[in-house]
Write a protein that holds these residues in place. Structure first.
Motif, PDB file in Angstrom:
ATOM      1  N   TRP A  93     111.446  83.078  89.573  1.00 28.12           N
ATOM      2  CA  TRP A  93     110.258  83.917  89.730  1.00 28.12           C
ATOM      3  C   TRP A  93     110.353  85.159  88.860  1.00 28.12           C
ATOM      4  CZ3 TRP A  93     105.666  82.811  91.158  1.00 28.12           C
ATOM      5  CH2 TRP A  93     105.423  81.814  92.112  1.00 28.12           C
ATOM      6  N   ALA A  94     111.541  85.718  88.695  1.00 32.67           N
ATOM      7  CA  ALA A  94     111.701  86.888  87.829  1.00 32.67           C
ATOM      8  C   ALA A  94     111.320  86.557  86.391  1.00 32.67           C
ATOM      9  CB  ALA A  94     113.143  87.396  87.898  1.00 32.67           C
ATOM     10  N   VAL A  95     111.677  85.365  85.930  1.00 37.23           N
ATOM     11  CA  VAL A  95     111.293  84.944  84.586  1.00 37.23           C
ATOM     12  C   VAL A  95     109.777  84.784  84.480  1.00 37.23           C
ATOM     13  CG1 VAL A  95     111.485  83.070  82.897  1.00 37.23           C
ATOM     14  CG2 VAL A  95     113.516  83.863  84.122  1.00 37.23           C
ATOM     15  N   LEU A  96     109.162  84.242  85.513  1.00 36.67           N
ATOM     16  CA  LEU A  96     107.714  84.025  85.480  1.00 36.67           C
ATOM     17  C   LEU A  96     106.922  85.325  85.553  1.00 36.67           C
ATOM     18  CD1 LEU A  96     107.402  80.929  87.865  1.00 36.67           C
ATOM     19  CD2 LEU A  96     107.159  80.943  85.381  1.00 36.67           C
ATOM     20  N   LEU A  97     107.415  86.291  86.328  1.00 35.64           N
ATOM     21  CA  LEU A  97     106.643  87.501  86.605  1.00 35.64           C
ATOM     22  C   LEU A  97     106.975  88.672  85.680  1.00 35.64           C
ATOM     23  CD1 LEU A  97     106.768  87.509  90.531  1.00 35.64           C
ATOM     24  CD2 LEU A  97     104.921  86.698  89.052  1.00 35.64           C
ATOM     25  N   ASP A 109     107.255  91.058  82.224  1.00 38.53           N
ATOM     26  CA  ASP A 109     106.145  91.499  81.366  1.00 38.53           C
ATOM     27  C   ASP A 109     105.773  90.477  80.303  1.00 38.53           C
ATOM     28  OD1 ASP A 109     106.046  93.789  82.841  1.00 38.53           O
ATOM     29  OD2 ASP A 109     107.151  95.024  81.389  1.00 38.53           O
ATOM     30  N   ASN A 110     106.751  89.790  79.755  1.00 45.50           N
ATOM     31  CA  ASN A 110     106.465  88.754  78.762  1.00 45.50           C
ATOM     32  C   ASN A 110     106.604  87.347  79.349  1.00 45.50           C
ATOM     33  OD1 ASN A 110     109.202  88.911  79.131  1.00 45.50           O
ATOM     34  ND2 ASN A 110     109.744  88.748  76.956  1.00 45.50           N
ATOM     35  N   VAL A 167     103.153  84.244  83.612  1.00 46.30           N
ATOM     36  CA  VAL A 167     101.997  84.721  84.378  1.00 46.30           C
ATOM     37  C   VAL A 167     101.224  85.764  83.584  1.00 46.30           C
ATOM     38  CG1 VAL A 167     101.275  85.867  86.497  1.00 46.30           C
ATOM     39  CG2 VAL A 167     103.131  84.199  86.563  1.00 46.30           C
ATOM     40  N   ASN A 168     101.917  86.750  83.036  1.00 46.57           N
ATOM     41  CA  ASN A 168     101.233  87.759  82.232  1.00 46.57           C
ATOM     42  C   ASN A 168     100.626  87.152  80.975  1.00 46.57           C
ATOM     43  OD1 ASN A 168     101.138  90.539  83.208  1.00 46.57           O
ATOM     44  ND2 ASN A 168     103.353  90.360  83.383  1.00 46.57           N
ATOM     45  N   ALA A 169     101.315  86.205  80.368  1.00 47.80           N
ATOM     46  CA  ALA A 169     100.765  85.546  79.180  1.00 47.80           C
ATOM     47  C   ALA A 169      99.489  84.782  79.522  1.00 47.80           C
ATOM     48  CB  ALA A 169     101.807  84.607  78.578  1.00 47.80           C
ATOM     49  N   PHE A 170      99.470  84.139  80.678  1.00 47.34           N
ATOM     50  CA  PHE A 170      98.270  83.407  81.096  1.00 47.34           C
ATOM     51  C   PHE A 170      97.115  84.365  81.375  1.00 47.34           C
ATOM     52  CE2 PHE A 170      95.719  81.834  84.689  1.00 47.34           C
ATOM     53  CZ  PHE A 170      95.160  80.705  84.097  1.00 47.34           C
ATOM     54  N   LEU A 171      97.394  85.474  82.076  1.00 48.58           N
ATOM     55  CA  LEU A 171      96.334  86.437  82.384  1.00 48.58           C
ATOM     56  C   LEU A 171      95.752  87.049  81.113  1.00 48.58           C
ATOM     57  CD1 LEU A 171      97.903  88.265  85.477  1.00 48.58           C
ATOM     58  CD2 LEU A 171      96.116  86.531  85.477  1.00 48.58           C
ATOM     59  N   GLN A 172      96.602  87.338  80.146  1.00 53.66           N
ATOM     60  CA  GLN A 172      96.098  87.869  78.884  1.00 53.66           C
ATOM     61  C   GLN A 172      95.388  86.800  78.062  1.00 53.66           C
ATOM     62  OE1 GLN A 172      98.929  90.626  76.789  1.00 53.66           O
ATOM     63  NE2 GLN A 172     100.250  90.166  78.538  1.00 53.66           N
ATOM     64  N   GLY A 173      95.845  85.568  78.175  1.00 49.13           N
ATOM     65  CA  GLY A 173      95.220  84.492  77.414  1.00 49.13           C
ATOM     66  C   GLY A 173      93.796  84.201  77.852  1.00 49.13           C
ATOM     67  N   PRO A 221     100.326  93.657  79.582  1.00 44.81           N
ATOM     68  CA  PRO A 221     101.105  93.154  80.730  1.00 44.81           C
ATOM     69  C   PRO A 221     100.981  94.072  81.930  1.00 44.81           C
ATOM     70  CG  PRO A 221     102.396  93.077  78.706  1.00 44.81           C
ATOM     71  CD  PRO A 221     101.170  93.867  78.381  1.00 44.81           C
ATOM     72  N   ILE A 222     100.802  93.463  83.101  1.00 44.19           N
ATOM     73  CA  ILE A 222     100.758  94.236  84.339  1.00 44.19           C
ATOM     74  C   ILE A 222     102.099  94.089  85.058  1.00 44.19           C
ATOM     75  CG2 ILE A 222      98.266  94.056  84.611  1.00 44.19           C
ATOM     76  CD1 ILE A 222      98.658  91.791  86.542  1.00 44.19           C
ATOM     77  N   GLU A 223     102.418  95.079  85.854  1.00 47.55           N
ATOM     78  CA  GLU A 223     103.725  95.115  86.514  1.00 47.55           C
ATOM     79  C   GLU A 223     103.708  94.191  87.731  1.00 47.55           C
ATOM     80  OE1 GLU A 223     106.915  98.388  88.302  1.00 47.55           O
ATOM     81  OE2 GLU A 223     104.992  99.035  87.462  1.00 47.55           O
ATOM     82  N   LEU A 224     104.319  93.041  87.583  1.00 44.09           N
ATOM     83  CA  LEU A 224     104.383  92.056  88.658  1.00 44.09           C
ATOM     84  C   LEU A 224     105.777  91.915  89.248  1.00 44.09           C
ATOM     85  CD1 LEU A 224     102.231  89.204  87.058  1.00 44.09           C
ATOM     86  CD2 LEU A 224     101.498  90.899  88.745  1.00 44.09           C
TER      87      LEU A 224
END
Length: 295
Positions: free
Chosen positions: A131-135, A137-138, A141-147, A154-157
């Motif tokens: 989950w740390a890798v997924l959440l 900044d890079n 999840v952040n890549a999908f939201l920006q895409g 990047p948002i702080e997740l």
């Protein structure tokens, strides 16, 4: 009439047990013999360590010292709020998954059960780092939201309470799915068919039949998930921030860093008492609600 016949016809004296009563007495004594290993096991591996823990917690004025520590009070508040939030999210998601499993076919159900059981097949530390890798900044999840254009940066997740709850829900989800699924499978399908034949819509069938009859599973899932969530230790360290530490982290700090075993024991007893009080209130509310529905 012979003396032997009179002896057989004579009624039993008062206080003399009949053969059936003797058989029942033997059965009761055999139950105690069957329970003896379990009682000895609980005494040696649960009650004895718990008693020593309570005894150690009263040494060196431990309760006053730990309750005077503002970090301990904050950790207790964090433990209750994070556990309650994780329990609510887990039960809601678990109910949705249990409904899908209940209505799915045999092949689909087997596949979904395997997906639900995946958290049991990997360690908590592995899941938290995934989950740390997924959440991050890079991360994905952040890549999908920006895409898709929802965010421009990047948002702080990660390293916040949101991440802690996500990690805990992932671990706790199977503990909610199975009790709820068990209660759903005990519902007679003919009740829904009868309601639909009388003109009830799907929402009304769910609200008036499915949801009330599955409440025992929901209550069992909520209680089980909440009790487990109060003892989380690794997830707040890996995925949380400095303000998201739970009471298990404070117990570890007192035991390993400060070598204050009486303080760690006091914290453990405080956590046990708090959880026991909340569980008792929870069961009391459920019992009162069940009696109200029965009336």
């Amino acid at each position: 009439m012979s003396a032997a016949t009179l002896q057989r016809a004579r009624p039993e004296r008062r206080g003399t047990p009949v053969p059936g009563a003797r058989r029942q007495q033997r059965r009761r004594s055999s139950w105690w013999l069957l329970l003896a290993p379990v009682l000895v096991f609980d005494l040696l591996l649960f009650l004895t360590p718990l008693g020593k823990l309570v005894q150690s917690s009263f040494a060196d004025n431990a309760y006053v010292r730990v309750l005077d520590d503002p970090l301990v009070v904050r950790s207790l508040v964090n433990t209750m709020t994070i556990s309650l939030a994780s329990t609510a999210v887990t039960v809601v998601l678990g109910y949705v998954i249990a409904l899908v499993l209940w209505r799915a076919g045999n092949v689909t159900r087997v596949i979904l059960f395997a997906v639900v059981l995946l958290p049991f097949w990997t360690g908590i530390l592995v899941k938290n780092f995934a989950w740390a890798v997924l959440l991050q900044d890079n991360g994905l999840v952040n890549a999908f939201l920006q895409g898709i254009g929802l965010t421009h940066a990047p948002i702080e997740l990660l390293h916040n309470r949101f991440a802690v709850i996500v990690g805990m829900v992932h671990v706790l989800l199977p503990y909610a799915v199975f009790p709820i699924f068990s209660s759903l499978t005990s519902i007679d399908d003919r009740l829904g068919l009868a309601a639909r034949s009388l003109g009830a819509r799907e929402g009304s069938v769910f609200r008036r039949i499915t949801l009330p009859l599955s409440m025992p599973g929901i209550s069992a899932a909520g209680l089980l998930v909440f009790i487990i969530s109060t003892g989380f230790f690794i997830t707040p360290v890996v995925m949380g921030g400095p303000g998201d530490m739970m009471i298990a982290n404070q117990i570890d700090y007192y035991a390993r860093q400060l070598t204050d075993f009486s303080g760690a024991a006091a914290l453990a007893v405080i956590l046990t008492v708090m959880v026991s009080i909340l569980v008792a209130i929870y069961q009391r509310v459920l019992k009162a609600g069940g009696q109200h529905e029965a009336n």
